[in-house]
Design an enzyme around this catalytic site. Structure first.
Site, PDB file in Angstrom:
ATOM      1  CG  ASP A   1      -2.635  29.211 -11.807  1.00 29.54           C
ATOM      2  OD1 ASP A   1      -1.409  29.117 -11.493  1.00 29.54           O
ATOM      3  OD2 ASP A   1      -2.900  28.629 -11.222  1.00 29.54           O
TER       4      ASP A   1
ATOM      5  CG  ASP B   1       4.506  19.354  -9.274  1.00 30.88           C
ATOM      6  OD1 ASP B   1       5.217  20.438  -9.243  1.00 30.88           O
ATOM      7  OD2 ASP B   1       3.601  19.397 -10.377  1.00 30.88           O
TER       8      ASP B   1
END
EC number: 5.3.1.16
Length: 239
Positions: free
Chosen positions: A129, A8
């Site tokens: 998500d 990330d």
């Protein structure tokens, strides 16, 4: 089952967030160095998230990501801030193997069909998500309907795979919630990669036994709570 360490990237640095909050970022340094480390330890590929893109700075980190994608020559899936067909095409043309479209796929579902027709479904992953059974979009702030219904819709539009992230447990290093994963796997036929809460070889084994195609390891991996070789062994047992 495949294992994808997360890389990330926020402001050019490798970070891990807790519950998706940038103010809770732990900084780990050079993303390329981490990418090479995970590959040296046997990772099946890389799960790259352009967090600056997710927070509205779409092209930030682009050169960095392109460079280490070329250097590593490994399977790479990428998400974060993909808001248009053009954004996705830019990454795919730059060498990313699979793009992950989440919020924009809910706002504009036909984008999935367009990308699948142009690049092939195997290069298009719809991101789901979910919190308490609801898809969450716009930085996990707004509910947008049943995660199972969206999964079926994305599959019907041509997404070749799904990324399921359980927002309730993401970044907490407290283990997975297997029930929503098994419910999802029962509803779709495309491969499902799971992210969120994976903190032990036991979690990996549970996902493998449930039929998940892959797992993304993030916070627990960087914090040393789980070692990549152990996760790989659990993922590939019985093969």
């Amino acid at each position: 089952m495949e294992i994808y360490p997360a890389v990330d990237i926020l402001d050019g640095r490798c970070v891990q967030l807790v519950q998706g909050r940038p103010e809770a970022a732990t900084v780990y340094g050079d993303p390329a160095a981490w990418a090479h480390r995970w590959l040296d330890e046997g990772a099946d590929g890389l799960h790259v998230v352009n967090l600056d893109g997710a927070f509205g700075r779409a092209r930030k980190n682009a050169d960095l990501i392109r460079a280490f994608t070329r250097e590593t020559e490994t399977f790479t899936e990428l998400g974060g801030g993909i808001r248009s067909v053009e954004d996705a095409a830019g990454w795919l043309d730059a060498g990313v193997d699979r793009v992950i479209v989440s919020t924009q796929a809910v706002r504009e579902p036909e984008m999935i069909r367009t990308l699948a027709e142009e690049f092939g479904g195997e290069r298009v992953m719809a991101g789901i998500d979910a919190r308490a059974g609801e898809v969450m979009i716009e930085g996990w702030e707004r509910p947008a309907g049943s995660y199972l219904s969206w999964a079926e819709r994305f599959e019907s539009l041509g997404a070749g795979s799904l990324l399921y992230t359980n927002v309730d447990v993401e970044g907490l290093q407290q283990g997975i919630a297997i029930e929503p994963v098994t419910e999802l796997l029962a509803r779709v036929k495309v491969p499902v990669v799971v992210s969120g809460g994976i903190s032990s070889p036991g979690d990996v084994a549970a996902l493998r036994d449930a039929g998940a195609a892959g797992a993304v390891l993030g916070s627990a991996l960087y914090a040393g709570k789980v070692r990549l070789p152990e996760a790989m062994e659990a993922a590939h047992a019985n093969e």
